[in-house]
Design a protein around this motif. Sequence first.
Motif, mmCIF file in Angstrom:
data_model
loop_
_atom_site.group_PDB
_atom_site.id
_atom_site.type_symbol
_atom_site.label_atom_id
_atom_site.label_comp_id
_atom_site.label_asym_id
_atom_site.label_seq_id
_atom_site.Cartn_x
_atom_site.Cartn_y
_atom_site.Cartn_z
ATOM 1 N N ARG A 65 3.086 10.947 23.179
ATOM 2 C CA ARG A 65 4.028 9.866 23.485
ATOM 3 C C ARG A 65 4.866 10.355 24.648
ATOM 4 N NH1 ARG A 65 6.085 6.184 19.165
ATOM 5 N NH2 ARG A 65 5.346 4.800 20.785
ATOM 6 N N SER A 121 15.789 5.172 23.532
ATOM 7 C CA SER A 121 14.345 5.086 23.676
ATOM 8 C C SER A 121 13.792 3.944 22.830
ATOM 9 C CB SER A 121 13.704 6.406 23.251
ATOM 10 O OG SER A 121 12.311 6.303 23.312
ATOM 11 N N GLN A 122 12.836 3.227 23.405
ATOM 12 C CA GLN A 122 12.188 2.150 22.686
ATOM 13 C C GLN A 122 10.701 2.151 23.014
ATOM 14 O OE1 GLN A 122 13.147 -1.859 23.941
ATOM 15 N NE2 GLN A 122 13.598 -1.187 26.014
ATOM 16 N N PRO A 123 9.872 1.762 22.054
ATOM 17 C CA PRO A 123 8.443 1.641 22.366
ATOM 18 C C PRO A 123 8.242 0.617 23.472
ATOM 19 C CG PRO A 123 8.837 1.476 19.996
ATOM 20 C CD PRO A 123 10.183 1.448 20.667
ATOM 21 N N GLU A 139 6.230 -1.750 23.879
ATOM 22 C CA GLU A 139 6.027 -3.141 23.468
ATOM 23 C C GLU A 139 7.353 -3.869 23.206
ATOM 24 O OE1 GLU A 139 5.275 -0.522 19.790
ATOM 25 O OE2 GLU A 139 4.683 -0.487 21.903
ATOM 26 N N ASN A 140 8.409 -3.121 22.867
ATOM 27 C CA ASN A 140 9.723 -3.743 22.666
ATOM 28 C C ASN A 140 10.387 -4.122 23.985
ATOM 29 O OD1 ASN A 140 9.336 -3.393 19.961
ATOM 30 N ND2 ASN A 140 10.821 -1.744 19.731
ATOM 31 N N THR A 154 9.042 4.335 25.798
ATOM 32 C CA THR A 154 8.026 5.263 25.304
ATOM 33 C C THR A 154 6.655 4.611 25.347
ATOM 34 O OG1 THR A 154 9.648 6.323 23.870
ATOM 35 C CG2 THR A 154 7.328 6.693 23.348
ATOM 36 N N SER A 155 5.713 5.298 25.992
ATOM 37 C CA SER A 155 4.333 4.824 26.085
ATOM 38 C C SER A 155 3.412 5.770 25.332
ATOM 39 C CB SER A 155 3.879 4.772 27.543
ATOM 40 O OG SER A 155 4.635 3.847 28.271
ATOM 41 N N ASP A 156 2.360 5.214 24.760
ATOM 42 C CA ASP A 156 1.332 6.035 24.142
ATOM 43 C C ASP A 156 0.400 6.557 25.224
ATOM 44 O OD1 ASP A 156 1.841 5.892 21.248
ATOM 45 O OD2 ASP A 156 1.585 3.739 21.575
ATOM 46 N N THR A 202 8.144 9.491 26.999
ATOM 47 C CA THR A 202 9.349 8.688 27.147
ATOM 48 C C THR A 202 9.950 8.946 28.511
ATOM 49 O OG1 THR A 202 9.776 8.778 24.773
ATOM 50 C CG2 THR A 202 11.631 8.179 26.187
#
Length: 182
Positions: free
Chosen positions: A114, A6-8, A10-11, A121-123, A116
């Motif tokens: 959050r 999992s990554q935010p 924006e990454n 992962t999105s806010d 995923t």
Amino acid sequence: MASPTSQPIENAFSFCPRCGASNPDPGSIPFHCTNCEFAFYFGPVAAVGALVLDDQDRLLVVRRARDPGKNQWGLPGGFVDRGETIEEALSREVLEETQLTLSQRELMMTGPNRYTHHGVTSDVIDLFYVCRVESAENIQLASSELCEYRWCIPDADILGNMAFESNRIAIERWLADRNQGD
């Protein structure tokens, strides 16, 4: 196939979605392309959750048929579509998932979440409504999304097996409000 770490979100922006230029600073907020000046702010997306009550004031919980949260409990709901009001999204999601038509709704709470999916992962900002339906009979679940439903006063077993923490928090808030009225 193993799911990616999992990554935010924006990454995940390794390249500019407008011009395709390489992003020298993945993870920065906002994303800013030095090539074409495109900017993206990664604001939270909106989602709705319905705390649907029957005529005995029991809550409708649904078991998810797919990830994220496969085989865990949740509330009817989902993301708000472009051009749609929050209330329209709430009615649409409940109808799509259960074939129930809302007759009443009242905003109970909002909160951050959050989400995923496929390793990104999105806010999210969740808006939870306490709802009544025209008729609680003849629920027909969208089998691609849900596999079981239950009218109940959620207990520790259900609360401990929720697909999304925000749904658990909303149900706990509803239970606390309900118990204050007793």
